[in-house]
Design a protein around this motif. Structure first.
Motif, PDB file in Angstrom:
ATOM      1  N   ALA A  96      39.724   7.683  88.938  1.00  0.00           N
ATOM      2  CA  ALA A  96      39.964   7.160  87.586  1.00  0.00           C
ATOM      3  C   ALA A  96      40.037   8.297  86.564  1.00  0.00           C
ATOM      4  N   ARG A  97      40.599   7.967  85.412  1.00  0.00           N
ATOM      5  CA  ARG A  97      40.610   8.866  84.264  1.00  0.00           C
ATOM      6  C   ARG A  97      39.585   8.341  83.265  1.00  0.00           C
ATOM      7  N   VAL A  98      38.599   9.158  82.986  1.00  0.00           N
ATOM      8  CA  VAL A  98      37.497   8.756  82.111  1.00  0.00           C
ATOM      9  C   VAL A  98      37.598   9.514  80.793  1.00  0.00           C
ATOM     10  N   TRP A  99      37.487   8.789  79.713  1.00  0.00           N
ATOM     11  CA  TRP A  99      37.546   9.380  78.365  1.00  0.00           C
ATOM     12  C   TRP A  99      36.242   9.058  77.652  1.00  0.00           C
ATOM     13  N   VAL A 100      35.635  10.082  77.048  1.00  0.00           N
ATOM     14  CA  VAL A 100      34.315   9.917  76.430  1.00  0.00           C
ATOM     15  C   VAL A 100      34.380  10.304  74.958  1.00  0.00           C
TER      16      VAL A 100
ATOM     17  N   ALA B 173      35.598  10.675  89.825  1.00  0.00           N
ATOM     18  CA  ALA B 173      36.705  10.461  88.889  1.00  0.00           C
ATOM     19  C   ALA B 173      37.774  11.529  89.079  1.00  0.00           C
ATOM     20  N   LYS B 174      39.016  11.180  88.788  1.00  0.00           N
ATOM     21  CA  LYS B 174      40.110  12.153  88.868  1.00  0.00           C
ATOM     22  C   LYS B 174      40.058  13.104  87.694  1.00  0.00           C
ATOM     23  N   GLN B 175      39.724  12.587  86.535  1.00  0.00           N
ATOM     24  CA  GLN B 175      39.688  13.410  85.328  1.00  0.00           C
ATOM     25  C   GLN B 175      38.662  12.848  84.352  1.00  0.00           C
ATOM     26  N   ILE B 176      37.890  13.733  83.736  1.00  0.00           N
ATOM     27  CA  ILE B 176      36.942  13.329  82.704  1.00  0.00           C
ATOM     28  C   ILE B 176      37.243  14.133  81.447  1.00  0.00           C
TER      29      ILE B 176
END
Length: 276
Positions: free
Chosen positions: A119-123, A171-174
């Motif tokens: 997943a692509r996670v955005w914080v 995750a794929k990207q954070i």
């Protein structure tokens, strides 16, 4: 220095099932996964041959949740002396639990493990998105911190510093646009280093006192706490992973078949074009 806790055992080990409070990682989610899975019919020979997953649409989220907690628990094993680590800590009266509770000189930490494979996670300071979708991760972690601080402070008779962390697994990207002020969001690979880099706020006597309170089931709930039965999860995990490998083999076989047909056609077309 707080006393050592028993080493973590495999989830389906008979010894693990009878072990002390807080020593079996992912206990509650594994138990729920297995409970839901009992309603799933065994796979047919054809389903096994083509590699269909044994998990149902209902048991899969619990299974993935267990993988996240087990991943984090394995990493926490590398923490050195001076740390106390508990897993799957029941809290309250409605079946809730905290994935991991950690006590050391830097204070108390509640760890919320989240498995978001690929997943692509955005914080941001107020939001945590997974593939663009809002989640309750921040809200739930803040609630866990508040409850933990209240219960531990009451148990030891003084204010206990508690911080929360959300640990993202696979995750794929954070993308960290802005770290929340009160909750740390981390990749699983960074967790142990992050903990070891925190400044000490407790002396050894305070650490030992809080660690003792953390290990007491009565600190967390007035209800009797029975360790969930996690036997059978290792077998289920082997079955799921075997199905995944089978699907991969089929995928490679199909690709080879496609290439086996297409490459001669391409070469023949190229030869005709050049020859023409």
């Amino acid at each position: 220095m707080p006393p050592d806790i028993p080493p973590q055992l495999p989830a389906d080990s008979p010894a693990a099932v009878s072990h002390a409070f807080g020593t079996v990682a992912a206990a509650s989610v594994i138990a729920e996964c297995l409970r839901v899975q009992t309603d799933v019919a065994p796979r047919s020979a054809v389903a096994r041959f083509i590699g269909r997953s044994p998990l149902s649409i209902d048991s899969r989220p619990w299974y993935l949740g267990a993988l996240g907690e087990l991943n984090v628990a394995a990493r926490l094993e590398s923490l050195g002396d001076g740390w106390t680590v508990l897993h799957s800590v029941p809290i309250g009266t409605r079946g809730a639990d905290i994935d991991h509770v950690i006590v050391g000189a830097p204070g108390v930490f509640t760890i919320n493990a989240k498995f978001h494979e690929g997943a692509r996670v955005w914080v941001g300071s107020r939001r945590l998105l997974v593939n663009g979708q809002k989640t309750d991760h921040l809200r739930n972690t803040r609630y866990e911190v508040t409850r933990t601080q209240k219960l531990l402070s009451a148990a030891v008779g003084t204010e206990v510093p508690v911080r929360g962390a959300i640990v993202i697994v696979s995750a794929k990207q954070i993308t960290i646009r802005e770290q929340p002020d009160d909750v740390a969001v981390l990749e699983a690979q960074r967790l142990v280093r992050w903990l070891n880099n925190q400044k000490a706020v407790l002396n050894p006597t305070q650490v030992a006192t809080i660690a003792t309170a953390v290990r007491e089931a009565a600190t967390w709930s007035n209800e009797p706490t029975a360790l969930p039965d996690t036997s059978g999860f290792a077998a289920l995990r082997r079955e799921v992973e075997s199905a995944g490998r089978t699907r991969m083999v089929w995928g490679v076989a199909v690709l080879i078949a496609i290439l086996g047909v297409s490459i001669p056609l391409v070469l023949d077309f190229y030869g005709r074009a050049v020859g023409g």
